[in-house]
Design a protein around this motif. Structure first.
Motif, PDB file in Angstrom:
ATOM      1  N   UNK A 176       0.835  -1.191   0.000  1.00 43.96           N
ATOM      2  CA  UNK A 176       0.000   0.000   0.000  1.00 43.96           C
ATOM      3  C   UNK A 176       0.870   1.241   0.000  1.00 43.96           C
ATOM      4  N   UNK A 177       0.289   2.349  -0.448  1.00 41.88           N
ATOM      5  CA  UNK A 177       1.061   3.586  -0.462  1.00 41.88           C
ATOM      6  C   UNK A 177       0.133   4.790  -0.437  1.00 41.88           C
ATOM      7  N   UNK A 178       0.716   5.923  -0.077  1.00 37.58           N
ATOM      8  CA  UNK A 178       0.008   7.193  -0.131  1.00 37.58           C
ATOM      9  C   UNK A 178       0.943   8.174  -0.822  1.00 37.58           C
ATOM     10  N   UNK A 179       0.421   8.861  -1.827  1.00 33.99           N
ATOM     11  CA  UNK A 179       1.217   9.797  -2.616  1.00 33.99           C
ATOM     12  C   UNK A 179       0.713  11.208  -2.364  1.00 33.99           C
ATOM     13  N   UNK A 180       1.656  12.129  -2.131  1.00 36.55           N
ATOM     14  CA  UNK A 180       1.345  13.527  -1.868  1.00 36.55           C
ATOM     15  C   UNK A 180       1.912  14.384  -2.994  1.00 36.55           C
ATOM     16  N   UNK A 181       1.092  15.303  -3.519  1.00 35.28           N
ATOM     17  CA  UNK A 181       1.544  16.203  -4.573  1.00 35.28           C
ATOM     18  C   UNK A 181       1.174  17.628  -4.191  1.00 35.28           C
ATOM     19  N   UNK A 182       2.203  18.431  -3.898  1.00 36.67           N
ATOM     20  CA  UNK A 182       1.983  19.804  -3.440  1.00 36.67           C
ATOM     21  C   UNK A 182       2.044  20.780  -4.605  1.00 36.67           C
ATOM     22  N   UNK A 183       0.983  21.560  -4.747  1.00 38.63           N
ATOM     23  CA  UNK A 183       0.940  22.629  -5.724  1.00 38.63           C
ATOM     24  C   UNK A 183       0.735  23.948  -5.002  1.00 38.63           C
ATOM     25  N   UNK A 184       0.581  25.010  -5.732  1.00 40.19           N
ATOM     26  CA  UNK A 184       0.404  26.333  -5.121  1.00 40.19           C
ATOM     27  C   UNK A 184      -0.955  26.463  -4.434  1.00 40.19           C
ATOM     28  N   UNK A 185      -1.984  25.837  -5.007  1.00 45.27           N
ATOM     29  CA  UNK A 185      -3.353  26.016  -4.521  1.00 45.27           C
ATOM     30  C   UNK A 185      -3.835  24.925  -3.571  1.00 45.27           C
ATOM     31  N   UNK A 186      -3.197  23.749  -3.644  1.00 46.71           N
ATOM     32  CA  UNK A 186      -3.667  22.620  -2.829  1.00 46.71           C
ATOM     33  C   UNK A 186      -2.617  21.526  -2.735  1.00 46.71           C
ATOM     34  N   UNK A 187      -2.827  20.647  -1.755  1.00 42.37           N
ATOM     35  CA  UNK A 187      -2.034  19.438  -1.612  1.00 42.37           C
ATOM     36  C   UNK A 187      -2.952  18.273  -1.956  1.00 42.37           C
ATOM     37  N   UNK A 188      -2.650  17.584  -3.042  1.00 44.30           N
ATOM     38  CA  UNK A 188      -3.448  16.434  -3.460  1.00 44.30           C
ATOM     39  C   UNK A 188      -2.851  15.173  -2.837  1.00 44.30           C
ATOM     40  N   UNK A 189      -3.739  14.232  -2.464  1.00 43.99           N
ATOM     41  CA  UNK A 189      -3.302  12.996  -1.819  1.00 43.99           C
ATOM     42  C   UNK A 189      -4.076  11.827  -2.435  1.00 43.99           C
ATOM     43  N   UNK A 190      -3.341  10.765  -2.773  1.00 48.58           N
ATOM     44  CA  UNK A 190      -3.956   9.544  -3.290  1.00 48.58           C
ATOM     45  C   UNK A 190      -3.469   8.382  -2.425  1.00 48.58           C
TER      46      UNK A 190
ATOM     47  N   UNK B 253      -0.287  25.893   4.031  1.00 49.86           N
ATOM     48  CA  UNK B 253       0.421  25.919   2.757  1.00 49.86           C
ATOM     49  C   UNK B 253       0.782  24.484   2.389  1.00 49.86           C
ATOM     50  N   UNK B 254       0.521  24.069   1.143  1.00 49.32           N
ATOM     51  CA  UNK B 254       0.767  22.674   0.752  1.00 49.32           C
ATOM     52  C   UNK B 254       2.147  22.135   1.129  1.00 49.32           C
ATOM     53  N   UNK B 255       3.198  22.897   0.889  1.00 53.20           N
ATOM     54  CA  UNK B 255       4.535  22.393   1.202  1.00 53.20           C
ATOM     55  C   UNK B 255       4.773  22.285   2.707  1.00 53.20           C
ATOM     56  N   UNK B 256       4.130  23.131   3.500  1.00 61.19           N
ATOM     57  CA  UNK B 256       4.309  23.095   4.957  1.00 61.19           C
ATOM     58  C   UNK B 256       3.543  21.948   5.607  1.00 61.19           C
ATOM     59  N   UNK B 257       2.398  21.574   5.049  1.00 66.81           N
ATOM     60  CA  UNK B 257       1.577  20.534   5.686  1.00 66.81           C
ATOM     61  C   UNK B 257       1.893  19.131   5.177  1.00 66.81           C
ATOM     62  N   UNK B 258       2.671  19.035   4.108  1.00 62.20           N
ATOM     63  CA  UNK B 258       2.968  17.714   3.526  1.00 62.20           C
ATOM     64  C   UNK B 258       3.661  16.787   4.520  1.00 62.20           C
ATOM     65  N   UNK B 259       4.743  17.245   5.156  1.00 63.10           N
ATOM     66  CA  UNK B 259       5.488  16.382   6.089  1.00 63.10           C
ATOM     67  C   UNK B 259       4.638  15.927   7.276  1.00 63.10           C
ATOM     68  N   UNK B 260       3.896  16.833   7.945  1.00 58.06           N
ATOM     69  CA  UNK B 260       3.041  16.365   9.041  1.00 58.06           C
ATOM     70  C   UNK B 260       1.994  15.348   8.582  1.00 58.06           C
ATOM     71  N   UNK B 261       1.520  15.477   7.351  1.00 47.44           N
ATOM     72  CA  UNK B 261       0.532  14.524   6.835  1.00 47.44           C
ATOM     73  C   UNK B 261       1.176  13.175   6.535  1.00 47.44           C
ATOM     74  N   UNK B 262       2.411  13.177   6.070  1.00 45.34           N
ATOM     75  CA  UNK B 262       3.132  11.918   5.843  1.00 45.34           C
ATOM     76  C   UNK B 262       3.314  11.197   7.187  1.00 45.34           C
ATOM     77  N   UNK B 263       3.676  11.947   8.217  1.00 46.02           N
ATOM     78  CA  UNK B 263       3.807  11.356   9.560  1.00 46.02           C
ATOM     79  C   UNK B 263       2.474  10.802  10.037  1.00 46.02           C
ATOM     80  N   UNK B 264       1.397  11.530   9.797  1.00 44.19           N
ATOM     81  CA  UNK B 264       0.056  11.069  10.179  1.00 44.19           C
ATOM     82  C   UNK B 264      -0.277   9.754   9.482  1.00 44.19           C
TER      83      UNK B 264
END
Length: 101
Positions: free
Chosen positions: A7-21, A70-81
């Motif tokens: 299983x995996x979770x992919x994060x893609x940070x853009x200017x307007x949003x952070x997409x997650x699959x 901000x997408x780039x700021x929240x990406x790491x905490x979401x990966x930890x989550x």
């Protein structure tokens, strides 16, 4: 999925949003709900799910400068989550190796 039995979770940070699959292989669906996993991760930052199935779910968190989201700021905490969610269920391999050797 593309990763077979993993299983995996992919994060893609853009200017307007952070997409997650999120992807959960069929063999793990009895132990892990794709929708629940993604929901927990997105919920940690006020995101929303946009598509869901047993194996693949997706969603996003909108950027909100007024709330310091901000997408780039929240990406790491979401990966930890995401990883901690799996650890609580015994689904994340622990690194027990000794790197001091």
């Amino acid at each position: 999925g593309g990763s077979g039995p993993i299983g995996k979770m992919i994060f893609s940070a853009g200017a307007e949003r952070l997409a997650v699959v999120a992807y959960v292989p069929e063999a793990k669906q009895g132990e892990l709900s794709c929708e629940e996993w993604l929901g927990a991760v997105l919920g940690s930052q006020g995101g929303e799910t946009v598509s869901k199935s047993k194996d693949v779910c997706s969603g996003f968190v909108k950027a909100d400068p007024d709330k310091n989201v901000f997408p780039l700021k929240i990406r790491e905490p979401m990966i930890l989550e995401a990883n901690n969610f799996l650890r609580k269920r015994g689904l994340f391999p622990e690194d027990d190796s000794d790197d001091d050797e």
